[in-house]
Design a protein around this motif. Structure first.
Motif, mmCIF file in Angstrom:
data_model
loop_
_atom_site.group_PDB
_atom_site.id
_atom_site.type_symbol
_atom_site.label_atom_id
_atom_site.label_comp_id
_atom_site.label_asym_id
_atom_site.label_seq_id
_atom_site.Cartn_x
_atom_site.Cartn_y
_atom_site.Cartn_z
ATOM 1 N N LYS A 18 0.769 -1.110 0.087
ATOM 2 C CA LYS A 18 0.128 0.083 -0.117
ATOM 3 C C LYS A 18 0.751 1.148 0.217
ATOM 4 C CE LYS A 18 -3.817 -0.007 0.387
ATOM 5 N NZ LYS A 18 -4.781 0.173 -0.407
ATOM 6 N N PRO A 19 0.211 2.519 -0.649
ATOM 7 C CA PRO A 19 1.244 3.570 -0.475
ATOM 8 C C PRO A 19 1.256 4.065 1.091
ATOM 9 C CG PRO A 19 -0.542 4.011 -2.007
ATOM 10 C CD PRO A 19 -0.975 2.486 -1.262
ATOM 11 N N ALA A 20 2.367 4.755 1.315
ATOM 12 C CA ALA A 20 2.469 5.219 2.636
ATOM 13 C C ALA A 20 1.296 5.894 3.329
ATOM 14 C CB ALA A 20 3.511 6.290 2.738
ATOM 15 N N VAL A 61 -6.117 -0.854 9.075
ATOM 16 C CA VAL A 61 -4.922 -2.048 8.791
ATOM 17 C C VAL A 61 -5.856 -3.089 8.482
ATOM 18 C CG1 VAL A 61 -3.282 -3.408 9.410
ATOM 19 C CG2 VAL A 61 -3.181 -1.058 10.104
ATOM 20 N N MET A 62 -6.969 -3.542 9.189
ATOM 21 C CA MET A 62 -7.591 -4.513 8.897
ATOM 22 C C MET A 62 -8.429 -4.544 7.431
ATOM 23 S SD MET A 62 -10.902 -6.175 11.032
ATOM 24 C CE MET A 62 -11.440 -7.939 10.743
ATOM 25 N N ASP A 94 4.024 5.359 7.198
ATOM 26 C CA ASP A 94 4.287 3.864 7.280
ATOM 27 C C ASP A 94 3.796 3.186 6.176
ATOM 28 O OD1 ASP A 94 5.525 3.774 9.780
ATOM 29 O OD2 ASP A 94 3.963 3.336 10.890
ATOM 30 N N GLN A 95 4.545 2.423 5.305
ATOM 31 C CA GLN A 95 4.086 1.763 4.134
ATOM 32 C C GLN A 95 3.858 0.255 4.595
ATOM 33 O OE1 GLN A 95 6.753 1.464 0.892
ATOM 34 N NE2 GLN A 95 5.263 1.901 -0.739
ATOM 35 N N ILE A 96 2.609 -0.103 4.114
ATOM 36 C CA ILE A 96 2.168 -1.380 4.784
ATOM 37 C C ILE A 96 2.124 -2.361 3.786
ATOM 38 C CG2 ILE A 96 0.378 -2.650 5.862
ATOM 39 C CD1 ILE A 96 1.669 -0.310 7.610
ATOM 40 N N SER A 97 2.771 -3.368 3.787
ATOM 41 C CA SER A 97 2.968 -4.698 2.877
ATOM 42 C C SER A 97 2.319 -5.802 3.557
ATOM 43 C CB SER A 97 4.217 -5.140 2.685
ATOM 44 O OG SER A 97 4.522 -5.909 1.747
#
Length: 138
Positions: A18-20, A61-62, A94-97
């Protein structure tokens, strides 16, 4: 998009990065979710309660993990079970993977299923969410 015939236990699935996360995104999510806790939108308030600044809603985040699983399912499967546990906090920048692994394949009443282990990380080893999902294939 997954095809049941191509799956095997232990298979690592293509991640979704996801983008930051941005402060604007947190404000928009507050409006969409109805969760206006200032911890998510007001740096001064967040710092007054001991946080380094605003933090993302856990449900955001979910939502990232839910988006990931639904992209994997595509038009070949549907989500039948989804659980998640929250981990570390997510902050703007934060960039979520999101990643997943097949933990089991099974049949039930003539239908094919895959059980997945899921993870959302902001950096290698920094898990912000983990969970499980099941997909029923058409």
């Amino acid at each position: 998009m997954l095809n049941f015939v191509d799956l095997y236990e232990g298979k690592e699935l293509e991640p979704l990065v996801k983008p930051a996360v941005t402060k604007v995104q947190l404000v928009k999510y507050a409006g969409a979710s109805g969760d206006f806790n200032p911890l998510h939108t007001d740096d001064e308030f967040a710092q007054s309660i001991g946080m380094p600044g605003v933090i993302a809603h856990g449900m955001l985040v979910m939502g990232f993990l839910g988006e990931y699983v639904n992209r994997l399912a595509g038009e070949t499967a549907e989500l039948t079970n989804f659980r998640m546990r929250f981990g570390a906090i997510t902050r703007p920048g934060d960039q979520i993977s999101c990643s997943g692994k097949i933990t089991s394949l099974y049949e039930e009443e003539g239908q094919q299923f895959a059980r997945l282990e899921l993870s959302a990380e902001k950096a290698p080893g920094k898990v912000v969410g983990s969970g499980q999902a099941s997909l029923r294939f058409f």
